[in-house]
Design a protein around this motif. Structure first.
Motif, PDB file in Angstrom:
ATOM      1  N   ALA A 177      18.231  57.904  30.845  1.00 22.89           N
ATOM      2  CA  ALA A 177      17.699  57.314  32.065  1.00 22.89           C
ATOM      3  C   ALA A 177      17.743  55.782  32.016  1.00 22.89           C
ATOM      4  O   ALA A 177      17.988  55.120  33.027  1.00 22.89           O
ATOM      5  N   ILE A 178      17.491  55.226  30.835  1.00 22.43           N
ATOM      6  CA  ILE A 178      17.533  53.767  30.693  1.00 22.43           C
ATOM      7  C   ILE A 178      18.945  53.253  30.927  1.00 22.43           C
ATOM      8  O   ILE A 178      19.157  52.230  31.611  1.00 22.43           O
ATOM      9  N   TRP A 179      19.941  53.958  30.390  1.00 22.28           N
ATOM     10  CA  TRP A 179      21.321  53.521  30.567  1.00 22.28           C
ATOM     11  C   TRP A 179      21.772  53.685  32.007  1.00 22.28           C
ATOM     12  O   TRP A 179      22.572  52.883  32.511  1.00 22.28           O
ATOM     13  N   LYS A 180      21.275  54.698  32.677  1.00 22.32           N
ATOM     14  CA  LYS A 180      21.574  54.839  34.104  1.00 22.32           C
ATOM     15  C   LYS A 180      20.951  53.688  34.894  1.00 22.32           C
ATOM     16  O   LYS A 180      21.561  53.154  35.823  1.00 22.32           O
ATOM     17  N   TYR A 181      19.749  53.313  34.508  1.00 14.21           N
ATOM     18  CA  TYR A 181      19.067  52.211  35.184  1.00 14.21           C
ATOM     19  C   TYR A 181      19.839  50.904  34.997  1.00 14.21           C
ATOM     20  O   TYR A 181      20.058  50.154  35.957  1.00 14.21           O
ATOM     21  N   LEU A 182      20.265  50.633  33.764  1.00 15.01           N
ATOM     22  CA  LEU A 182      21.051  49.426  33.510  1.00 15.01           C
ATOM     23  C   LEU A 182      22.443  49.531  34.120  1.00 15.01           C
ATOM     24  O   LEU A 182      23.030  48.511  34.523  1.00 15.01           O
ATOM     25  N   GLY A 183      22.956  50.757  34.211  1.00 16.17           N
ATOM     26  CA  GLY A 183      24.278  50.940  34.809  1.00 16.17           C
ATOM     27  C   GLY A 183      24.310  50.548  36.272  1.00 16.17           C
ATOM     28  O   GLY A 183      25.304  49.999  36.759  1.00 16.17           O
ATOM     29  N   VAL A 184      23.212  50.816  36.987  1.00 17.95           N
ATOM     30  CA  VAL A 184      23.129  50.384  38.391  1.00 17.95           C
ATOM     31  C   VAL A 184      23.203  48.860  38.478  1.00 17.95           C
ATOM     32  O   VAL A 184      23.867  48.302  39.351  1.00 17.95           O
ATOM     33  N   GLY A 185      22.531  48.189  37.545  1.00 20.17           N
ATOM     34  CA  GLY A 185      22.596  46.730  37.513  1.00 20.17           C
ATOM     35  C   GLY A 185      23.993  46.232  37.194  1.00 20.17           C
ATOM     36  O   GLY A 185      24.464  45.246  37.773  1.00 20.17           O
ATOM     37  N   LEU A 186      24.685  46.918  36.269  1.00 22.19           N
ATOM     38  CA  LEU A 186      26.052  46.536  35.935  1.00 22.19           C
ATOM     39  C   LEU A 186      26.974  46.711  37.136  1.00 22.19           C
ATOM     40  O   LEU A 186      27.842  45.855  37.400  1.00 22.19           O
ATOM     41  N   LEU A 187      26.794  47.785  37.885  1.00 19.06           N
ATOM     42  CA  LEU A 187      27.598  47.986  39.091  1.00 19.06           C
ATOM     43  C   LEU A 187      27.338  46.878  40.111  1.00 19.06           C
ATOM     44  O   LEU A 187      28.259  46.413  40.784  1.00 19.06           O
ATOM     45  N   GLY A 188      26.078  46.454  40.226  1.00 18.41           N
ATOM     46  CA  GLY A 188      25.766  45.349  41.124  1.00 18.41           C
ATOM     47  C   GLY A 188      26.439  44.060  40.683  1.00 18.41           C
ATOM     48  O   GLY A 188      26.950  43.288  41.510  1.00 18.41           O
ATOM     49  N   THR A 189      26.453  43.828  39.370  1.00 19.67           N
ATOM     50  CA  THR A 189      27.126  42.649  38.843  1.00 19.67           C
ATOM     51  C   THR A 189      28.615  42.680  39.143  1.00 19.67           C
ATOM     52  O   THR A 189      29.205  41.685  39.593  1.00 19.67           O
ATOM     53  N   LEU A 190      29.248  43.829  38.911  1.00 22.34           N
ATOM     54  CA  LEU A 190      30.676  43.963  39.175  1.00 22.34           C
ATOM     55  C   LEU A 190      30.982  43.839  40.663  1.00 22.34           C
ATOM     56  O   LEU A 190      32.010  43.258  41.044  1.00 22.34           O
ATOM     57  N   GLN A 191      30.099  44.382  41.502  1.00 22.61           N
ATOM     58  CA  GLN A 191      30.301  44.278  42.947  1.00 22.61           C
ATOM     59  C   GLN A 191      30.263  42.828  43.405  1.00 22.61           C
ATOM     60  O   GLN A 191      31.152  42.366  44.138  1.00 22.61           O
ATOM     61  N   ALA A 192      29.242  42.097  42.968  1.00 20.47           N
ATOM     62  CA  ALA A 192      29.123  40.690  43.355  1.00 20.47           C
ATOM     63  C   ALA A 192      30.295  39.880  42.811  1.00 20.47           C
ATOM     64  O   ALA A 192      30.862  39.032  43.513  1.00 20.47           O
ATOM     65  N   ALA A 193      30.683  40.148  41.561  1.00 16.62           N
ATOM     66  CA  ALA A 193      31.796  39.414  40.963  1.00 16.62           C
ATOM     67  C   ALA A 193      33.097  39.697  41.696  1.00 16.62           C
ATOM     68  O   ALA A 193      33.915  38.786  41.895  1.00 16.62           O
ATOM     69  N   ALA A 194      33.311  40.944  42.102  1.00 17.10           N
ATOM     70  CA  ALA A 194      34.546  41.294  42.815  1.00 17.10           C
ATOM     71  C   ALA A 194      34.613  40.592  44.165  1.00 17.10           C
ATOM     72  O   ALA A 194      35.661  40.062  44.552  1.00 17.10           O
ATOM     73  N   ILE A 195      33.496  40.579  44.883  1.00 17.74           N
ATOM     74  CA  ILE A 195      33.474  39.920  46.196  1.00 17.74           C
ATOM     75  C   ILE A 195      33.743  38.432  46.048  1.00 17.74           C
ATOM     76  O   ILE A 195      34.557  37.844  46.780  1.00 17.74           O
ATOM     77  N   VAL A 196      33.069  37.801  45.099  1.00 16.89           N
ATOM     78  CA  VAL A 196      33.251  36.360  44.897  1.00 16.89           C
ATOM     79  C   VAL A 196      34.666  36.056  44.421  1.00 16.89           C
ATOM     80  O   VAL A 196      35.268  35.053  44.832  1.00 16.89           O
ATOM     81  N   ALA A 197      35.218  36.918  43.559  1.00 12.44           N
ATOM     82  CA  ALA A 197      36.576  36.686  43.055  1.00 12.44           C
ATOM     83  C   ALA A 197      37.592  36.733  44.192  1.00 12.44           C
ATOM     84  O   ALA A 197      38.480  35.874  44.278  1.00 12.44           O
ATOM     85  N   ILE A 198      37.468  37.718  45.079  1.00 14.38           N
ATOM     86  CA  ILE A 198      38.423  37.850  46.187  1.00 14.38           C
ATOM     87  C   ILE A 198      38.285  36.686  47.162  1.00 14.38           C
ATOM     88  O   ILE A 198      39.267  36.019  47.524  1.00 14.38           O
ATOM     89  N   LEU A 199      37.050  36.413  47.587  1.00  8.59           N
ATOM     90  CA  LEU A 199      36.833  35.338  48.553  1.00  8.59           C
ATOM     91  C   LEU A 199      37.113  33.975  47.923  1.00  8.59           C
ATOM     92  O   LEU A 199      37.730  33.109  48.553  1.00  8.59           O
ATOM     93  N   GLY A 200      36.656  33.781  46.692  1.00  7.94           N
ATOM     94  CA  GLY A 200      36.863  32.496  46.039  1.00  7.94           C
ATOM     95  C   GLY A 200      38.328  32.208  45.773  1.00  7.94           C
ATOM     96  O   GLY A 200      38.786  31.076  45.964  1.00  7.94           O
ATOM     97  N   ALA A 201      39.082  33.232  45.342  1.00  8.65           N
ATOM     98  CA  ALA A 201      40.506  33.029  45.082  1.00  8.65           C
ATOM     99  C   ALA A 201      41.265  32.755  46.376  1.00  8.65           C
ATOM    100  O   ALA A 201      42.165  31.903  46.411  1.00  8.65           O
ATOM    101  N   SER A 202      40.906  33.452  47.452  1.00  4.03           N
ATOM    102  CA  SER A 202      41.579  33.237  48.736  1.00  4.03           C
ATOM    103  C   SER A 202      41.294  31.835  49.268  1.00  4.03           C
ATOM    104  O   SER A 202      42.211  31.095  49.659  1.00  4.03           O
ATOM    105  N   PHE A 203      40.013  31.466  49.306  1.00  2.00           N
ATOM    106  CA  PHE A 203      39.627  30.140  49.768  1.00  2.00           C
ATOM    107  C   PHE A 203      40.186  29.062  48.849  1.00  2.00           C
ATOM    108  O   PHE A 203      40.653  28.006  49.296  1.00  2.00           O
ATOM    109  N   GLY A 204      40.159  29.317  47.547  1.00  2.00           N
ATOM    110  CA  GLY A 204      40.682  28.352  46.590  1.00  2.00           C
ATOM    111  C   GLY A 204      42.176  28.122  46.755  1.00  2.00           C
ATOM    112  O   GLY A 204      42.653  26.990  46.610  1.00  2.00           O
ATOM    113  N   THR A 205      42.926  29.182  47.056  1.00  2.00           N
ATOM    114  CA  THR A 205      44.363  29.019  47.288  1.00  2.00           C
ATOM    115  C   THR A 205      44.628  28.138  48.497  1.00  2.00           C
ATOM    116  O   THR A 205      45.512  27.267  48.476  1.00  2.00           O
ATOM    117  N   LEU A 206      43.865  28.349  49.567  1.00  2.00           N
ATOM    118  CA  LEU A 206      44.009  27.492  50.751  1.00  2.00           C
ATOM    119  C   LEU A 206      43.673  26.040  50.428  1.00  2.00           C
ATOM    120  O   LEU A 206      44.347  25.111  50.887  1.00  2.00           O
TER     121      LEU A 206
END
Length: 298
Positions: free
Chosen positions: A64-93
């Motif tokens: 249960a503890i690993w599932k709890y931390l896993g939700v946090g890891l998914l949130g981290t990956l989600q935020a990182a993916a969004i920022v990576a896509i938007l940041g790379a696109s804006f940065g290229t421009l």
């Protein structure tokens, strides 16, 4: 000294000579010994204070503890993916605007990059959290983290992409022009794809920094890994153990990204910048103006 046929391992610095490599090896060994000593001293301190006792680590065998931390890891990956896509696109421009012949556009992009690289990300997050709501602008929790990180990381991505553009020999653009391509086609079909390919390891390395920046999500109560670790430690009263587990997770994820960047950097067949082509590459231009003899203005 490197010969014209020697591949350069980086687009930001020249390969060190024999003496430099010896110094790097000696420095690495000394650093490794110091780090090992610090880790050993820390483990000894933890053991002497009972922090390594089995009863303090047994709770982490609960799924249960690993599932709890896993939700946090998914949130981290989600935020990182969004920022990576938007940041790379804006940065290229921004990078394209930075090397543009249009003087005012080059100055504008250069000004944004310099400001975004000097303003603390934490200040931008506080602005999203406390400043904009007073003006009636209130974003969802995810975007209160993603927007500031995008604004900050876009400037870094822009400089990486610009370095890739400037690393290309001017003959690349000249050959494309000789085929009758327009400036926009040269940049889109010839220059930019090669530039991005050349700096891909650096872009992936920037993702490691981006992953660490998502830990600021606890400020806006975004469900990311560090925030989940804080909540868990307040519940199980195992502060050191919980944060060590969270640290290990970060090390595994970021270590994987760093390993991927290293593999891409050493991949056989990857185009390297040689001393001969480096003499043809652009120096970093000043805002609004570049050297017409070396710049692949497209």
């Amino acid at each position: 000294m490197s010969t014209p046929n020697t591949n350069v391992a980086s687009y930001l610095y020249e390969v060190p000579g024999p003496r430099g490599r010896r110094r790097i090896i000696i420095g690495s060994i000394i650093s490794a010994l110091i780090i090992a000593g610090v880790i050993g001293a820390g483990l000894w301190q933890f053991g002497s204070r009972g922090q390594l006792d089995a009863d303090k680590w047994t709770p982490f065998l609960d799924l249960a503890i690993w599932k709890y931390l896993g939700v946090g890891l998914l949130g981290t990956l989600q935020a990182a993916a969004i920022v990576a896509i938007l940041g790379a696109s804006f940065g290229t421009l921004l990078a394209l605007g930075r090397v543009s012949k249009v003087r005012w556009l080059s100055w504008l992009c250069a000004g944004y990059i310099e400001i975004a690289r000097t303003v603390p990300v934490l200040l931008l997050i506080y602005l999203m959290l406390f400043g904009l709501p007073q003006l009636g602008i209130n974003f969802p929790v995810l975007w209160k983290l993603a927007i500031p990180l995008t604004l900050a990381n876009a400037a870094v991505f822009a400089e990486i992409v610009r370095a890739g553009i400037l690393s290309l020999p001017r003959g690349q653009a000249e050959a494309a022009f000789s085929l009758g391509l327009r400036s926009s086609q040269v940049m889109r079909l010839v220059v930019l794809p090669q530039a991005v390919r050349n700096v891909t390891p650096s872009l992936i390395t920037q993702l490691v920094s981006l992953m660490k920046d998502t830990s600021l999500g606890f400020i806006v109560a975004f469900t990311e890994l560090l925030y989940r670790g804080q909540v868990l430690s307040s519940f199980n009263h195992l502060l050191i153990q919980t944060y060590l587990v969270v640290t290990i997770i970060y090390l595994l994820v970021n270590g994987s990204l760093s390993g991927l960047a290293s593999r891409l950097q050493k991949k056989p067949g990857r185009r390297r910048t040689t001393i001969a082509s480096a003499t043809m590459a652009l120096p970093l231009p000043t805002p609004g103006g570049q050297s017409p003899q070396k710049a692949p203005h497209v």
